[in-house]
Write a protein that holds these residues in place. Structure first.
Motif, PDB file in Angstrom:
ATOM      1  N   ALA A  24       0.832  -1.200   0.000  1.00 60.74           N
ATOM      2  CA  ALA A  24       0.000   0.000   0.000  1.00 60.74           C
ATOM      3  C   ALA A  24       0.868   1.253   0.000  1.00 60.74           C
ATOM      4  CB  ALA A  24      -0.942  -0.007   1.201  1.00 60.74           C
ATOM      5  N   LYS A  25       1.977   1.226   0.745  1.00 62.75           N
ATOM      6  CA  LYS A  25       2.905   2.373   0.765  1.00 62.75           C
ATOM      7  C   LYS A  25       3.469   2.646  -0.625  1.00 62.75           C
ATOM      8  CE  LYS A  25       4.694   1.808   5.405  1.00 62.75           C
ATOM      9  NZ  LYS A  25       5.854   1.448   6.203  1.00 62.75           N
ATOM     10  N   VAL A  26       3.838   1.565  -1.315  1.00 67.49           N
ATOM     11  CA  VAL A  26       4.407   1.704  -2.661  1.00 67.49           C
ATOM     12  C   VAL A  26       3.386   2.334  -3.606  1.00 67.49           C
ATOM     13  CG1 VAL A  26       5.227   0.402  -4.681  1.00 67.49           C
ATOM     14  CG2 VAL A  26       6.054  -0.193  -2.384  1.00 67.49           C
ATOM     15  N   VAL A  27       2.151   1.820  -3.574  1.00 62.46           N
ATOM     16  CA  VAL A  27       1.104   2.338  -4.463  1.00 62.46           C
ATOM     17  C   VAL A  27       0.777   3.780  -4.102  1.00 62.46           C
ATOM     18  CG1 VAL A  27      -1.246   2.018  -5.318  1.00 62.46           C
ATOM     19  CG2 VAL A  27       0.167   0.019  -4.794  1.00 62.46           C
ATOM     20  N   LEU A  28       0.673   4.061  -2.811  1.00 57.68           N
ATOM     21  CA  LEU A  28       0.381   5.419  -2.350  1.00 57.68           C
ATOM     22  C   LEU A  28       1.474   6.383  -2.812  1.00 57.68           C
ATOM     23  CD1 LEU A  28      -1.799   6.860  -0.776  1.00 57.68           C
ATOM     24  CD2 LEU A  28      -0.669   6.177   1.343  1.00 57.68           C
ATOM     25  N   ALA A  29       2.720   5.966  -2.708  1.00 58.14           N
ATOM     26  CA  ALA A  29       3.832   6.805  -3.170  1.00 58.14           C
ATOM     27  C   ALA A  29       3.727   7.058  -4.673  1.00 58.14           C
ATOM     28  CB  ALA A  29       5.172   6.150  -2.828  1.00 58.14           C
ATOM     29  N   GLU A  30       3.333   6.035  -5.428  1.00 62.21           N
ATOM     30  CA  GLU A  30       3.178   6.209  -6.879  1.00 62.21           C
ATOM     31  C   GLU A  30       2.035   7.172  -7.202  1.00 62.21           C
ATOM     32  OE1 GLU A  30       3.227   2.996  -9.689  1.00 62.21           O
ATOM     33  OE2 GLU A  30       4.498   1.799  -8.359  1.00 62.21           O
ATOM     34  N   VAL A  31       0.940   7.072  -6.451  1.00 60.70           N
ATOM     35  CA  VAL A  31      -0.194   7.970  -6.674  1.00 60.70           C
ATOM     36  C   VAL A  31       0.231   9.415  -6.392  1.00 60.70           C
ATOM     37  CG1 VAL A  31      -2.492   8.630  -5.843  1.00 60.70           C
ATOM     38  CG2 VAL A  31      -1.986   6.226  -6.273  1.00 60.70           C
ATOM     39  N   ILE A  32       0.916   9.626  -5.277  1.00 58.79           N
ATOM     40  CA  ILE A  32       1.384  10.979  -4.933  1.00 58.79           C
ATOM     41  C   ILE A  32       2.328  11.505  -6.005  1.00 58.79           C
ATOM     42  CG2 ILE A  32       2.799  12.274  -3.281  1.00 58.79           C
ATOM     43  CD1 ILE A  32       1.525  10.449  -1.072  1.00 58.79           C
ATOM     44  N   LYS A  33       3.213  10.635  -6.473  1.00 59.35           N
ATOM     45  CA  LYS A  33       4.150  11.018  -7.537  1.00 59.35           C
ATOM     46  C   LYS A  33       3.386  11.394  -8.816  1.00 59.35           C
ATOM     47  CE  LYS A  33       8.089   9.174 -10.106  1.00 59.35           C
ATOM     48  NZ  LYS A  33       8.884   7.970 -10.393  1.00 59.35           N
ATOM     49  N   ALA A  34       2.317  10.650  -9.120  1.00 54.19           N
ATOM     50  CA  ALA A  34       1.518  10.922 -10.319  1.00 54.19           C
ATOM     51  C   ALA A  34       0.882  12.307 -10.241  1.00 54.19           C
ATOM     52  CB  ALA A  34       0.443   9.845 -10.503  1.00 54.19           C
ATOM     53  N   PHE A  35       0.422  12.701  -9.038  1.00 58.01           N
ATOM     54  CA  PHE A  35      -0.157  14.029  -8.882  1.00 58.01           C
ATOM     55  C   PHE A  35       0.888  15.116  -9.131  1.00 58.01           C
ATOM     56  CE2 PHE A  35      -3.790  12.002  -6.916  1.00 58.01           C
ATOM     57  CZ  PHE A  35      -4.824  12.881  -7.175  1.00 58.01           C
ATOM     58  N   GLY A  36       2.150  14.793  -8.871  1.00 57.96           N
ATOM     59  CA  GLY A  36       3.220  15.773  -9.039  1.00 57.96           C
ATOM     60  C   GLY A  36       3.764  15.877 -10.444  1.00 57.96           C
ATOM     61  N   SER A  37       3.352  14.975 -11.341  1.00 59.72           N
ATOM     62  CA  SER A  37       3.859  15.058 -12.715  1.00 59.72           C
ATOM     63  C   SER A  37       3.375  16.368 -13.335  1.00 59.72           C
ATOM     64  CB  SER A  37       3.373  13.872 -13.545  1.00 59.72           C
ATOM     65  OG  SER A  37       2.033  14.068 -13.962  1.00 59.72           O
ATOM     66  N   PRO A  38       4.182  16.978 -14.202  1.00 57.15           N
ATOM     67  CA  PRO A  38       3.795  18.277 -14.785  1.00 57.15           C
ATOM     68  C   PRO A  38       2.413  18.264 -15.443  1.00 57.15           C
ATOM     69  CG  PRO A  38       6.081  17.770 -15.318  1.00 57.15           C
ATOM     70  CD  PRO A  38       5.515  16.550 -14.640  1.00 57.15           C
ATOM     71  N   GLU A  39       2.115  17.213 -16.187  1.00 54.10           N
ATOM     72  CA  GLU A  39       0.816  17.137 -16.879  1.00 54.10           C
ATOM     73  C   GLU A  39      -0.335  17.097 -15.876  1.00 54.10           C
ATOM     74  OE1 GLU A  39      -1.816  13.845 -19.257  1.00 54.10           O
ATOM     75  OE2 GLU A  39       0.356  13.739 -19.491  1.00 54.10           O
ATOM     76  N   ASN A  40      -0.218  16.239 -14.860  1.00 51.13           N
ATOM     77  CA  ASN A  40      -1.295  16.115 -13.882  1.00 51.13           C
ATOM     78  C   ASN A  40      -1.391  17.336 -12.984  1.00 51.13           C
ATOM     79  OD1 ASN A  40      -2.182  13.649 -14.844  1.00 51.13           O
ATOM     80  ND2 ASN A  40      -0.866  12.485 -13.481  1.00 51.13           N
ATOM     81  N   ALA A  41      -0.253  17.917 -12.642  1.00 51.86           N
ATOM     82  CA  ALA A  41      -0.270  19.140 -11.825  1.00 51.86           C
ATOM     83  C   ALA A  41      -1.015  20.241 -12.580  1.00 51.86           C
ATOM     84  CB  ALA A  41       1.151  19.579 -11.491  1.00 51.86           C
ATOM     85  N   GLN A  42      -0.799  20.328 -13.879  1.00 53.55           N
ATOM     86  CA  GLN A  42      -1.499  21.333 -14.693  1.00 53.55           C
ATOM     87  C   GLN A  42      -2.991  21.035 -14.746  1.00 53.55           C
ATOM     88  OE1 GLN A  42      -0.002  21.851 -18.687  1.00 53.55           O
ATOM     89  NE2 GLN A  42      -1.637  23.275 -19.234  1.00 53.55           N
ATOM     90  N   ARG A  43      -3.357  19.764 -14.909  1.00 51.32           N
ATOM     91  CA  ARG A  43      -4.782  19.388 -14.932  1.00 51.32           C
ATOM     92  C   ARG A  43      -5.454  19.766 -13.615  1.00 51.32           C
ATOM     93  NH1 ARG A  43      -4.963  13.235 -16.029  1.00 51.32           N
ATOM     94  NH2 ARG A  43      -7.196  13.562 -15.871  1.00 51.32           N
ATOM     95  N   MET A  44      -4.772  19.500 -12.503  1.00 58.34           N
ATOM     96  CA  MET A  44      -5.338  19.815 -11.188  1.00 58.34           C
ATOM     97  C   MET A  44      -5.453  21.331 -11.002  1.00 58.34           C
ATOM     98  SD  MET A  44      -6.196  17.090  -9.507  1.00 58.34           S
ATOM     99  CE  MET A  44      -6.221  17.587  -7.792  1.00 58.34           C
ATOM    100  N   GLU A  45      -4.454  22.068 -11.458  1.00 61.70           N
ATOM    101  CA  GLU A  45      -4.483  23.527 -11.324  1.00 61.70           C
ATOM    102  C   GLU A  45      -5.646  24.125 -12.117  1.00 61.70           C
ATOM    103  OE1 GLU A  45      -3.693  26.882  -9.577  1.00 61.70           O
ATOM    104  OE2 GLU A  45      -2.554  25.075  -9.131  1.00 61.70           O
ATOM    105  N   GLU A  46      -5.849  23.623 -13.330  1.00 66.66           N
ATOM    106  CA  GLU A  46      -6.968  24.098 -14.147  1.00 66.66           C
ATOM    107  C   GLU A  46      -8.300  23.789 -13.463  1.00 66.66           C
ATOM    108  OE1 GLU A  46      -6.439  22.300 -17.996  1.00 66.66           O
ATOM    109  OE2 GLU A  46      -4.685  23.551 -18.447  1.00 66.66           O
ATOM    110  N   ALA A  47      -8.410  22.590 -12.890  1.00 73.71           N
ATOM    111  CA  ALA A  47      -9.650  22.205 -12.203  1.00 73.71           C
ATOM    112  C   ALA A  47      -9.868  23.102 -10.975  1.00 73.71           C
ATOM    113  CB  ALA A  47      -9.590  20.738 -11.792  1.00 73.71           C
ATOM    114  N   ARG A  48      -8.782  23.396 -10.244  1.00 67.75           N
ATOM    115  CA  ARG A  48      -8.888  24.283  -9.078  1.00 67.75           C
ATOM    116  C   ARG A  48      -9.342  25.680  -9.508  1.00 67.75           C
ATOM    117  NH1 ARG A  48      -4.267  21.966  -7.530  1.00 67.75           N
ATOM    118  NH2 ARG A  48      -4.493  20.586  -5.770  1.00 67.75           N
ATOM    119  N   ASP A  49      -8.771  26.176 -10.594  1.00 67.62           N
ATOM    120  CA  ASP A  49      -9.162  27.500 -11.103  1.00 67.62           C
ATOM    121  C   ASP A  49     -10.642  27.518 -11.469  1.00 67.62           C
ATOM    122  OD1 ASP A  49      -6.555  28.359 -10.776  1.00 67.62           O
ATOM    123  OD2 ASP A  49      -6.043  28.254 -12.911  1.00 67.62           O
TER     124      ASP A  49
END
Length: 133
Positions: A24-49
């Motif tokens: 679970a730690k490994v998967v959780l770390a991968e999920v957190i890392k995925a949120f930090g990828s430039p593409e996903n960070a941009q998607r999240m920022e647009e959604a927040r805006d």
């Protein structure tokens, strides 16, 4: 039904969505890392805006993006590639939070990425509170 008629299961794998705390730690770390990828960070920022700090709009814009990012990671670990898979993953992580401080910390980080901070009303404020005398 004989064993020859049953569909073959993946060898030596736990049931879908069953992970040990370490897995679970490994998967959780991968999920957190995925949120930090430039593409996903941009998607999240647009959604927040688009949500403009409105809780209803957060659910409408931000949550689907966050769900999709998680789905993209957890499907490789036997979770279904839909909202139910994300809910099962969240329940699994929740079940480990009290046992493992590292998982609890990582879970908090993940939630902070897509849930607005909750502010509690001042102590004793609001209807229904019992005034101390």
């Amino acid at each position: 039904m004989s064993s020859l008629q049953r569909p073959m299961a993946a060898p030596a794998q736990a049931p879908p969505g069953s992970l040990s705390a370490e897995q679970a730690k490994v998967v959780l770390a991968e999920v957190i890392k995925a949120f930090g990828s430039p593409e996903n960070a941009q998607r999240m920022e647009e959604a927040r805006d688009n949500a403009c700090n409105d809780m209803g709009k957060m659910l409408q814009f931000l949550l689907p993006v966050a769900t999709q990012i998680q789905q993209d990671v957890i499907k490789a670990y036997g979770f279904s590639n839909d909202g139910e898979g994300v809910l099962k993953f969240a329940r699994l992580i929740k079940s480990y939070e009290s046992q493992d401080p590292e998982i609890a910390n990582m879970s908090g980080k993940l939630k902070a990425m897509f849930l607005p901070p909750m502010t509690l009303p001042p102590h004793g404020a609001g209807a229904g509170g019992v005034a101390a005398s």
